[in-house]
Design a protein around this motif. Structure first.
Motif, PDB file in Angstrom:
ATOM      1  N   ASN A  46      38.261  94.319  36.226  1.00  0.00           N
ATOM      2  CA  ASN A  46      38.541  92.969  35.785  1.00  0.00           C
ATOM      3  C   ASN A  46      37.501  92.595  34.672  1.00  0.00           C
ATOM      4  OD1 ASN A  46      38.584  90.285  35.006  1.00  0.00           O
ATOM      5  ND2 ASN A  46      38.622  89.471  37.271  1.00  0.00           N
ATOM      6  N   ARG A  97      42.908  90.534  26.418  1.00  0.00           N
ATOM      7  CA  ARG A  97      42.543  88.973  26.394  1.00  0.00           C
ATOM      8  C   ARG A  97      43.892  88.422  25.657  1.00  0.00           C
ATOM      9  NH1 ARG A  97      38.359  86.402  27.878  1.00  0.00           N
ATOM     10  NH2 ARG A  97      38.040  85.004  26.404  1.00  0.00           N
ATOM     11  N   HIS A 105      36.715  90.044  32.955  1.00  0.00           N
ATOM     12  CA  HIS A 105      36.027  89.120  33.191  1.00  0.00           C
ATOM     13  C   HIS A 105      34.595  88.858  33.799  1.00  0.00           C
ATOM     14  CE1 HIS A 105      38.877  86.770  30.976  1.00  0.00           C
ATOM     15  NE2 HIS A 105      39.889  87.477  31.600  1.00  0.00           N
ATOM     16  N   GLN A 106      34.453  90.194  34.648  1.00  0.00           N
ATOM     17  CA  GLN A 106      33.514  90.372  35.439  1.00  0.00           C
ATOM     18  C   GLN A 106      32.521  91.173  34.844  1.00  0.00           C
ATOM     19  OE1 GLN A 106      33.222  88.781  38.662  1.00  0.00           O
ATOM     20  NE2 GLN A 106      34.829  87.687  37.636  1.00  0.00           N
TER      21      GLN A 106
END
Length: 65
Positions: A15, A55, A17-18
């Protein structure tokens, strides 16, 4: 999720976003928010391009303009 390749050649999905940071020492290491470190074959620019494409795909940039 974005695909990255571990040093042993196994493909891995993470992920984006991590990801807290990308380090080059000399292997490229993704430092996750959890503190876990993932060493990958890709160059930093490749990882960044995959994050940007991810994204765009989920429409995240529309909220950032």
């Amino acid at each position: 999720m974005i695909a990255v390749t571990q040093l042993n050649g196994k493909q891995y999905w993470i992920n984006p976003h991590q990801i807290e940071a990308i380090e080059c020492n000399p292997d490229v290491t993704l430092v996750m928010l959890s503190g876990k470190r993932v060493v990958v074959r890709e160059k930093p620019d490749e990882v960044i391009d995959r994050i940007i494409e991810y994204r765009r795909r989920i429409g995240a940039f529309k909220n950032e303009e």
